[in-house]
Every structure is written in structure tokens, then in C-alpha cells.
Design an enzyme around this catalytic site. Structure first.
Site, PDB file in Angstrom:
ATOM      1  N   GLY A  51      28.257  31.452  27.661  1.00  0.00           N
ATOM      2  CA  GLY A  51      27.103  31.738  28.512  1.00  0.00           C
ATOM      3  C   GLY A  51      26.028  30.682  28.279  1.00  0.00           C
ATOM      4  N   CYS A  78      32.603  30.694  22.299  1.00  0.00           N
ATOM      5  CA  CYS A  78      31.320  29.985  22.360  1.00  0.00           C
ATOM      6  C   CYS A  78      30.158  30.975  22.206  1.00  0.00           C
ATOM      7  CB  CYS A  78      31.249  29.164  23.642  1.00  0.00           C
ATOM      8  SG  CYS A  78      29.938  27.938  23.610  1.00  0.00           S
ATOM      9  N   TYR A  79      29.398  31.245  23.272  1.00  0.00           N
ATOM     10  CA  TYR A  79      28.311  32.231  23.167  1.00  0.00           C
ATOM     11  C   TYR A  79      28.850  33.559  22.638  1.00  0.00           C
ATOM     12  CZ  TYR A  79      24.408  35.252  24.587  1.00  0.00           C
ATOM     13  OH  TYR A  79      23.374  36.147  24.594  1.00  0.00           O
ATOM     14  N   HIS A 165      36.190  25.853  23.789  1.00  0.00           N
ATOM     15  CA  HIS A 165      36.670  26.565  24.984  1.00  0.00           C
ATOM     16  C   HIS A 165      38.177  26.380  25.137  1.00  0.00           C
ATOM     17  CE1 HIS A 165      32.825  27.807  26.787  1.00  0.00           C
ATOM     18  NE2 HIS A 165      32.340  26.766  26.124  1.00  0.00           N
ATOM     19  N   GLU A 167      40.080  27.742  27.116  1.00  0.00           N
ATOM     20  CA  GLU A 167      40.530  27.963  28.490  1.00  0.00           C
ATOM     21  C   GLU A 167      40.519  26.703  29.353  1.00  0.00           C
ATOM     22  OE1 GLU A 167      37.784  28.982  27.100  1.00  0.00           O
ATOM     23  OE2 GLU A 167      36.039  28.897  28.434  1.00  0.00           O
ATOM     24  N   SER A 219      43.636  35.161  60.748  1.00  0.00           N
ATOM     25  CA  SER A 219      43.005  33.870  61.017  1.00  0.00           C
ATOM     26  C   SER A 219      44.021  32.740  60.945  1.00  0.00           C
ATOM     27  CB  SER A 219      41.896  33.608  59.999  1.00  0.00           C
ATOM     28  OG  SER A 219      42.471  33.265  58.750  1.00  0.00           O
ATOM     29  N   GLY A 220      45.133  32.991  60.280  1.00  0.00           N
ATOM     30  CA  GLY A 220      46.122  31.924  60.100  1.00  0.00           C
ATOM     31  C   GLY A 220      45.978  31.231  58.756  1.00  0.00           C
ATOM     32  N   GLY A 221      44.938  31.575  58.003  1.00  0.00           N
ATOM     33  CA  GLY A 221      44.790  31.043  56.650  1.00  0.00           C
ATOM     34  C   GLY A 221      45.767  31.753  55.727  1.00  0.00           C
ATOM     35  N   ASP A 223      45.288  33.651  53.118  1.00  0.00           N
ATOM     36  CA  ASP A 223      44.969  35.027  52.722  1.00  0.00           C
ATOM     37  C   ASP A 223      45.379  36.042  53.790  1.00  0.00           C
ATOM     38  OD1 ASP A 223      43.833  33.681  50.676  1.00  0.00           O
ATOM     39  OD2 ASP A 223      41.760  34.091  51.235  1.00  0.00           O
ATOM     40  N   SER A 224      44.902  35.816  55.024  1.00  0.00           N
ATOM     41  CA  SER A 224      45.215  36.821  56.050  1.00  0.00           C
ATOM     42  C   SER A 224      46.697  36.787  56.397  1.00  0.00           C
ATOM     43  CB  SER A 224      44.326  36.659  57.281  1.00  0.00           C
ATOM     44  OG  SER A 224      44.629  35.492  57.983  1.00  0.00           O
ATOM     45  N   LYS A 371      43.089  33.192  44.126  1.00  0.00           N
ATOM     46  CA  LYS A 371      43.680  32.441  45.243  1.00  0.00           C
ATOM     47  C   LYS A 371      45.075  31.891  44.910  1.00  0.00           C
ATOM     48  CE  LYS A 371      42.771  30.412  49.258  1.00  0.00           C
ATOM     49  NZ  LYS A 371      42.137  31.047  50.413  1.00  0.00           N
TER      50      LYS A 371
END
Ligand code: XMP
Length: 515
Positions: A51, A78-79, A165, A167, A219-221, A223-224, A371
């Protein structure tokens, strides 16, 4: 499940993604989550994120101190580590030298958390404070030249802390450390797989929807489209996809999508031609935010009208993703008030952005996914690569790539230029190296000469960027020869354009889109 308590680090989501890469489900929750709530959730481990604050700042975010008594393994990053040290009775102070970037760690105890982490491996550091006295029962697992306590542990209580970190990709053995925490310390099983997700999602959709009808705005993306595939697998023809053509799509896109879904995937798509309505809404409008608002508003109007016409529907399927539901996404913590502050740059519009007060019940089967996980799910249920790997395209479409007023004539100019950009980028094999590649039409004109005649026409801006997530981006160093081909084709083939310029602005300070 593992829980990440977020203290406002830009890396909190990344921690969650890294853990999911080990096939263990993880969620990001606010640092304010109470020990009682955590006890109910019963995670196998807790990670405290980094943070921007110092633990000794007035109003700095603290976690519920009861968390230390839950008996659940904790890793502070870290924090998060500094907070663990401070809350358990150790001391954190401003370091003599802040440490940013790579640092080699010297391992003092190669067991437990640091099994398979190489002595001398480089880890990513980003801190101005350091733990200088550890709480009782803790020992040092590793140090660096500047940081005496780079990794610490209370073995018996399974409390761990790392100043670096693990990650971020620059941390050499970061994943090994995370795996040690996930598998050996928290004893998690690798059950978070794409196949298991799909099976569970299909079961849940069926149980929720029963024999009712579901409407989905396509939408064609990616996700949808993934959402459509998943729902279709679960409930077949009880699903209706609505594709609203607002007239701001790329060349051939509406025809292509409708054909693909109907004929190849056998998913029912209702095509709605609303081009004139949307164009009428934008008459005389030049302000980018006003454009976005009007498009968003009109979308909802059309959607409501058409859903009445095609309905009734009981459920609306939304492509909400995990980053949309994390309380802390894209926000900063104000060190004075401890409140989260988000600055609005643009009013985003997409098909997932329908208001919650539409009279539908919602089905949101992707709400647990990042995503990259959506892409994996899409692929695993048969979505073709051309959809899975397509570039993002903004909800308001070409309208926010036409600066100034959007007219039918200017839309045609941009559509043709955009088609050439995509065509050449694909032909030269760069499509998948780029995050986005597109054309922008400016509202000014400049002088040129063609066939011995003076021209006075619009310039096209070519924008090609590379990015991991769209939050930051760099302009792409595509070859000069490719720039030349694109420029030549646009100026020769698109009437109304006599000049092409290349945008060499990164994000920040620019944004990817021009409006
Ligand atoms: P900016 O321009 O903010 O864009 O750097 C970041 C990413 O978001 C996309 N974008 C949108 N996507 N609705 C969307 O669904 C929108 O209103 C919208 N505006 C920008 C943009 O294409 C880029 O990938």
C-alpha cells in the site's frame, strides 16, 4: 480459497491473479474486512497487500487485530508485512535508504516459505520503510544489503512477511515463494481450473434460470461472446442475443458477427438497426463526454424498447468481470481519511454497463473471472481464436475516434481508413503483438498535393499501442515500412484524407483513445 486484503497497492489484483495461476481461487477484499467475516469465509490463507502509506502515518489503514488470532496462515507483502510487525509489537521505521527496483536476497533459512527460492535471486523492492525490530517469536528468513528483515516468519503461528513483491514478474523466484505459501503452508489443492469453472457455471446458470428466458446484449467482444457461449451451453434456445448496431462499428463488423453467431454457432441473434437514431443524437455534438453520455443513454433506450418487443424476458445476462466487482479496483486510499478516491477520466460505456434498475433479474456468470481467465474459458468452450484474441473495441465505437462532429460522411472516411490499418497490421503479422491498432479522424484540414493538384483534406492519426491491461500503454515501434504502406494506402484509397500522422504518446500522459 485465499483472501487478499487490499491496502491500496497497485499490485493487489496481480497477487490475486498469481494465486489463481496456481489453480487456487482467490478474492480481493477491503482491508476493513472484519475477522468475524473472515472466519465465516474460512479461507485457507490470507495475504495482506502492499500500500502507498506508512504504517505509522496518522489514519493509515490497519486490519482488524483479531485477524492474528484466527489461526489462518497470513503472508504480509511490503506494507502488509510492516503492518504485521507493527500490530504484533515490533518496530517499523523510515529506512536509511529507500529501496526501489531489483535487490538480491541472501537467504538465512531456506526451508518453509523459501523452499526452492535461490540464494542471491533478485526480487522487486519498492519501500521507504523497514522493519527494524521483530515481534516476539519471529525470525528472519532472508535479508538484502539494505534491508535486514527482507523475509520473516513466525513458523508456529504460520505468520509470514516479505518486504519485496513476489507477485511482479521481475521477482525471479516470486512464483516459487507464492507456491510454497499456497500449497505447503496453506495446504490448498489446485482445483481452480477452467473445466471446473465451466462445469460449475453451467450448473449454476441452469439452477438459477430454470425454464425462463434470458436476454443478452452482444457486442462481439470476448466478454459478451464468451457469455453467450456459456449461456447457450447451459440453456440453449432460452437465450436470445440482441445485437444493437449503433452505426459506429468497424467496416463489415455487424454482418460478420451476426452471420458467425447465427450460422456457425447456431446462437439466436436479433439484429437491431439503430444507426439513424444514434447519428441523430450526435448531431452538432463535439464534446467527448457529451458524446459518450448520449450514446450510453440512447443504448439504454433502444435496449429497453427492443427487449419489450422481443420479450418478455426474465433475466438479463451481463458480462461483469471480477475487476468490476472488487471494491478497491482503480482506487487510491487517502492517507488522511482512509477513504478511497477514484478520479474519473472518461465515462465508459459498454454493453455490460446497463443500469441495474432495468426490470430484469441478472445472471452474471463471469463475475469471478479476470480478463485472461475469460479468454481461457472462451477457448475451452469453443470460441474461435479470432474472437478470443481480438483487440478491445470501445462501446461508443468509432464515434469517439472522430474528433469534432460525427457525420455519416466522416464515419465512412474513418471506417475505410480503419479497415486499411487492420488489414495491413494483420497482413504483416503484427496484430497479436499489439494491444490495439486503429485510426482517428481529426476535425482540421491541411494542404497537400496530389496529381499536381492542391488538396485540402483531413489528417488521419494512426494509433498502435502495446499494453498489458489498458491501464498503462506504450506506443508501438512498428517498422517504418509498415507505417509507409499504411500511410500510402490511406492517402490513395480514402477520399477526403491527404495526410497520415503517427501518435507517439504513451499512457500516461495520453490515453489510448483520443476521446
Ligand atoms: P483509454 O482511452 O481510457 O482506454 O486509455 C483504455 C481502454 O479502454 C477502452 N475504452 C473503452 N471500452 N467502453 C469500453 O468498453 C468505453 O467507453 C471505452 N473507452 C475506452 C479503450 O479502447 C482501451 O482499450
Amino acid at each position: 480459497m485465499l483472501v487478499i486484503l487490499d491496502f491500496g497497492s497497485q499490485y493487489s489484483e496481480l497477487i490475486a491473479r498469481r494465486i489463481r495461476e496456481t489453480q487456487v481461487y482467490s478474492e480481493v477484499l477491503s482491508y476493513r474486512t472484519s475477522a468475524e467475516k473472515l472466519r465465516q469465509l474460512n479461507p485457507k490463507g490470507i495475504i495482506l497487500s502492499g500500500g502507498p502509506n506508512s504504517v505509522y502515518d496518522e489514519g493509515a489503514p490497519h486490519c482488524d487485530p483479531e485477524i492474528w488470532k484466527l489461526g489462518i496462515p497470513v503472508l504480509g507483502v511490503c506494507y502488509g508485512m510492516q503492518l504485521m510487525v507493527q500490530q504484533l509489537g515490533g518496530t517499523v521505521e523510515r529506512a536509511k535508504r529507500a529501496e526501489y527496483g531489483k535487490a538480491a536476497i541472501a537467504i538465512d533459512d531456506p526451508t518453509d516459505l523459501l523452499t526452492n527460492v535461490e540464494d542471491g535471486s533478485t526480487m522487486w523492492m519498492s519501500h521507504g520503510d523497514s522493519a527494524i525490530a521483530l515481534p516476539e517469536g519471529f525470525e528472519v528468513l532472508a535479508h538484502t544489503e539494505n534491508t535486514p528483515c527482507a523475509a520473516i516468519a513466525h513458523h508456529q503461528k504460520k505468520l509470514y512477511g516479505v518486504q519485496f513483491h513476489p507477485e511482479v514478474v521481475h521477482s525471479q523466484c516470486g512464483l516459487a515463494l507464492i507456491r510454497n505459501f499456497v500449497y505447503h503452508i496453506c495446504e490448498c489443492e489446485p482445483t481452480w481450473t477452467t473445466e471446473a469453472f465451466v462445469e460449475e457455471a453451467v450448473r449454476e446458470i441452469r439452477a438459477k434460470v430454470g425454464d425462463k428466458r434470458v436476454l443478452l446484449a452482444l457486442s462481439g467482444g470476448v466478454d459478451s461472446s464468451t457469455l453467450a457461449f456459456l449461456l447457450h451451453r447451459a440453456i440453449g434456445d432460452q437465450l436470445t442475443c440482441m445485437f444493437i448496431d449503433q452505426g459506429f462499428m468497424r467496416k463489415y463488423e455487424p454482418e460478420y458477427l451476426v452471420k458467425l453467431f447465427q450460422e456457425q454457432f447456431h446462437i439466436c441473434v436479433e439484429y437491431v438497426n439503430a444507426r439513424d437514431r444514434f447519428l441523430a443524437q450526435l448531431e452538432g455534438v463535439t464534446d467527448p463526454e457529451e458524446k459518450r453520455k448520449r450514446i450510453g443513454h440512447e443504448f439504454i433506450q433502444v435496449f429497453e424498447e427492443e427487449s419489450k418487443r422481443l420479450g418478455p424476458f426474465d433475466y438479463l445476462a451481463q458480462g461483469t468481470l471480477y475487476p468490476d466487482v472488487i471494491e478497491s479496483a482503480d482506487t487510491n486510499i487517502d492517507p488522511k481519511t482512509g477513504e478511497r478516491v477514484a478520479v474519473k477520466i472518461k465515462s465508459h460505456h459498454n454493453v455490460g454497463g446497463l443500469p441495474k434498475d432495468l426490470r430484469f433479474k441478472l445472471v452474471e456468470p463471469l463475475r469471478k473471472l479476470f480478463k485472461d481467465e475469460v479468454r481461457k474459458v472462451g477457448r475451452s468452450i469453443g470460441l474461435p481464436e479470432e474472437i478470443v484474441r481480438r483487440h478491445p473495441f470501445p462501446g461508443p465505437g468509432l464515434a469517439i475516434r472522430i474528433l469534432g462532429e460525427v457525420t455519416a460522411e466522416r464515419l465512412n472516411i474513418l471506417r475505410d481508413a480503419d479497415f486499411i490499418v487492420r488489414d495491413e497490421i494483420k497482413r504483416h503479422g503484427f496484430y497479436h503483438d499489439l494491444w490495439q491498432a486503429f485510426a482517428v479522424l481529426l476535425p482540421i484540414r491541411s494542404v497537400g498535393v496530389m496529381g499536381d493538384k492542391r488538396t485540402y483534406a483531413y489528417p488521419i492519426v494512426l494509433r498502435c499501442v502495446s499494453s498489458e491491461d489498458g491501464m498503462t500503454a506504450d506506443w508501438s515501434r512498428i517498422p517504418y515500412d509498415l507505417l509507409e504502406v499504411i500511410s500510402n494506402r490511406i492517402v490513395n484509397e480514402v477520399k477526403g484524407v491527404n495526410r497520415v500522422v503517427y501518435d507517439i504518446t504513451s499512457k500516461p500522459p495520453g490515453t489510448i483513445e483520443w476521446e
